[in-house]
Design a protein around this motif. Structure first.
Motif, PDB file in Angstrom:
ATOM      1  N   CYS A 146       0.816  -1.208   0.000  1.00 34.12           N
ATOM      2  CA  CYS A 146       0.000   0.000   0.000  1.00 34.12           C
ATOM      3  C   CYS A 146       0.849   1.258   0.000  1.00 34.12           C
ATOM      4  N   CYS A 149       0.171   4.159   3.091  1.00 33.10           N
ATOM      5  CA  CYS A 149       0.736   4.056   4.445  1.00 33.10           C
ATOM      6  C   CYS A 149       2.143   3.474   4.406  1.00 33.10           C
ATOM      7  N   CYS A 159      -5.312   4.965   5.555  1.00 36.52           N
ATOM      8  CA  CYS A 159      -5.368   5.034   4.088  1.00 36.52           C
ATOM      9  C   CYS A 159      -6.683   5.661   3.630  1.00 36.52           C
ATOM     10  N   GLU A 183     -12.125   1.465   6.342  1.00 35.33           N
ATOM     11  CA  GLU A 183     -10.875   0.702   6.423  1.00 35.33           C
ATOM     12  C   GLU A 183     -10.835  -0.015   7.776  1.00 35.33           C
ATOM     13  N   CYS A 186      -4.966  -2.065   8.651  1.00 35.36           N
ATOM     14  CA  CYS A 186      -3.991  -1.195   7.981  1.00 35.36           C
ATOM     15  C   CYS A 186      -2.580  -1.686   8.302  1.00 35.36           C
ATOM     16  N   CYS A 194      -3.831  -3.797   4.204  1.00 35.75           N
ATOM     17  CA  CYS A 194      -4.824  -2.757   4.420  1.00 35.75           C
ATOM     18  C   CYS A 194      -6.134  -3.296   3.841  1.00 35.75           C
TER      19      CYS A 194
END
Ligand SMILES: [Zn+2]
Length: 204
Positions: A146, A149, A159, A183, A186, A194
């Motif tokens: 991701c 992050c 995120c 979300e 994460c 995530c």
């Protein structure tokens, strides 16, 4: 995978900046980029090449530094929503999402196909890895690598830009319905991926 594979193409990086500028104005964007030591991004030089994951997460981090975690979250969500139309303009026709045949599909089919097309876009053009997990009432959007992050550490999921982008994508896909998107895990918090949970039944 090599470290150098962790990039967004230049076009996608510009889409993030356009979305942020729409929400924060040119000056707001400039001060956040300055805080992230990324002033050069404002010069808009396409020859600059790709946006590293480090750059993408650095911008998100600077948003929180400038506005606090709550304020930064709100802006990132709105910027994510604002990004969608720029993304659609850039990638919509190549994904087949703007064709009338697609627009006329029933909502569950459209959700399934649309989310899959968005995931493919990231998987094919970026170092971001997205896995879709379909459950009875939810679609789980797992991000294994991701950019938002990247190398960050936080107590709560961070995120938000992806959440905003998905919210707006679903709003558009469904012809104006609002979906609960959140979300739930994460990588910045120590989770293995995530995970963004999309409720298949719209709120309105
Ligand atoms: Zn993340």
């Amino acid at each position: 995978m090599k470290k150098t594979d962790f990039f967004y193409p230049q076009k996608m990086g510009q889409i993030i900046l356009l979305g942020m500028e729409e929400v924060m104005g040119r000056n707001g964007l400039a001060s956040v980029l300055h805080l992230a030591s990324l002033d050069s991004l404002l010069q808009n030089d396409p020859s600059e090449g790709a946006f590293s994951f480090e750059t993408v997460s650095g911008i998100q981090n600077a948003l929180e530094q400038a506005y606090g975690p709550r304020g930064g979250r709100g802006i990132a969500l709105r910027a994510g929503r604002a990004c969608f139309k720029y993304g659609l303009k850039e990638y919509g026709s190549s994904l087949g999402l703007t064709e009338m045949a697609f627009r006329l599909l029933p909502l569950p089919t459209k959700l399934h196909a649309g989310v899959k097309a968005f995931a493919d876009l990231f998987n094919q053009h970026t170092g971001q890895r997205v896995r879709i997990e379909e459950q009875e009432n939810q679609i789980l959007w797992h991000i294994d690598q991701c950019p938002l992050c990247w190398e960050r550490h936080a107590k709560e999921p961070v995120c938000h830009l992806a959440v905003g982008l998905l919210q707006e994508s679903l709003y558009w896909l469904s012809g104006g319905k609002i979906f609960d998107v959140e979300e739930s895990a994460c990588i910045a918090r120590g989770d293995p991926a995530c995970t963004i949970v999309i409720e298949k039944t719209p709120i309105s």
